[in-house]
Motif scaffolding. Structure first.
Motif: not given
Length: 325
Positions: A237, A240, A291-292, A295, A300, A302, A316
């Motif tokens: 988190i 991101v 970031m992906r 995740a 998670a 995104l 996210l």
């Protein structure tokens, strides 16, 4: 098709479609009140050409229906992205094409698992290297600059020449700014406040530091009672949010950013919304793909899209049923 019935291969399915068309043409020639003269008259030629056109159209329609699953498979193969897991084709029945689609879905599942495992190893190594570099910046470079700063201070106090003292004071200020920059880089590489004070304090410090350094107005709101998250989830988190805010500062031409952290229905959500120029037709760069990948480490999702303020919005969503609360 019921279980136990032999699946019809694609070759025989296409053969059967063509056989139906040819049988229909043969029946038309046998029972139609049409004869062929020598030489062929215009009306007879018109009837034969019309029958040929009907057969071609029927054959094209039947083949399109029979090969439609292959077209769907081709389009999915051209657009599949391993950073967006779960992209599967439906398998409606048995047969050669269905077996091919099932094998493609199984291959995607294996590739996604291998990509997740390799991303975990790569990002873990990256975080370890960041911690090592941050430690060296703090211990080696930071201490050396501190020593230089003290030496410049003592030299400036001993010098009687006003011009030389001013130069030493200027060098002292430059060294102090360099020391602050080294400390800032060390904090970005290794967010010690995240380990010491938790996610909310780390996000607050990140927003404050970035706003001070770039002049970008960043407002943040964090819902009280945030569930306890494991270390990896908090780091995902935080990274991101760090990458999202950095992208806004560098590329969005925004004046204001809103960052929020919410939790409900077993999901923790991070949202970053700006009033910049938006995503437009720009392709996803290394930052967004990074970031992906992060995740995926915690299961998670995104999502990127347009925000109500006209800029871009990053969401996210981290499921707690995977990481625990």
């Amino acid at each position: 098709m019921k279980k136990g019935v032999l699946a019809v291969p694609l070759f025989w399915r296409i053969f059967a479609l063509n056989a139906v068309v040819l049988a229909a043409a043969t029946a038309l020639l046998l029972w139609a009140p049409v004869t062929v003269s020598v030489p062929v008259v215009f009306t007879e030629a018109l009837v034969l050409l019309g029958g040929l056109a009907v057969m071609l159209v029927a054959n094209a329609v039947l083949l399109q229906v029979g090969l439609a699953p292959l077209d769907r498979l081709t389009r999915r193969m051209a657009t599949v992205d391993l950073l967006r897991p779960g992209q599967r084709l439906p398998v409606a029945r048995q047969g050669g094409v269905s077996q091919l689609i099932r094998a493609f879905n199984d291959m995607l599942a294996r590739l996604e698992a291998e990509r997740a495992a390799s991303s975990t190893r790569a990002l873990s190594a990256q975080e370890a290297e960041r911690r090592r570099i941050a430690q060296e910046l703090h211990d080696e470079v930071g201490q050396s600059l501190t020593a230089v700063l003290l030496e410049l201070k003592r030299a400036a106090e001993r010098v009687e020449n006003a011009d030389l003292r001013a130069d030493l004071r200027h060098a002292q200020e430059t060294t102090r700014e360099s020391l602050d920059e080294v400390r800032r880089l060390a904090r970005r590489l290794r967010p010690g406040v995240l380990e010491d004070l938790g996610l909310v304090s780390a996000l607050t410090a990140l927003a404050t530091e970035l706003s001070t350094h770039t002049g970008l107005a960043i407002s943040h709101s964090f819902q009280p009672g945030l569930p306890a998250l494991d270390e990896q989830t908090e780091l995902v988190i935080y990274r991101v949010a760090q990458e999202g805010l950095t992208n806004v500062a560098r590329h969005a031409d925004a004046t204001h950013v809103e960052m929020s952290l919410r939790h409900s229905d077993g999901v923790v959500g991070l949202r970053i919304r700006d009033d910049g120029r938006g995503l437009g037709l720009a392709h996803e760069g290394a930052g967004i793909r990074g970031m992906r990948e992060r995740a995926l480490l915690v299961g998670a999702t995104l999502d990127l899209g347009a925000s109500p303020t006209g800029g871009a919005e990053v969401n996210l969503l981290v499921p707690l049923n995977r990481n625990g609360a």
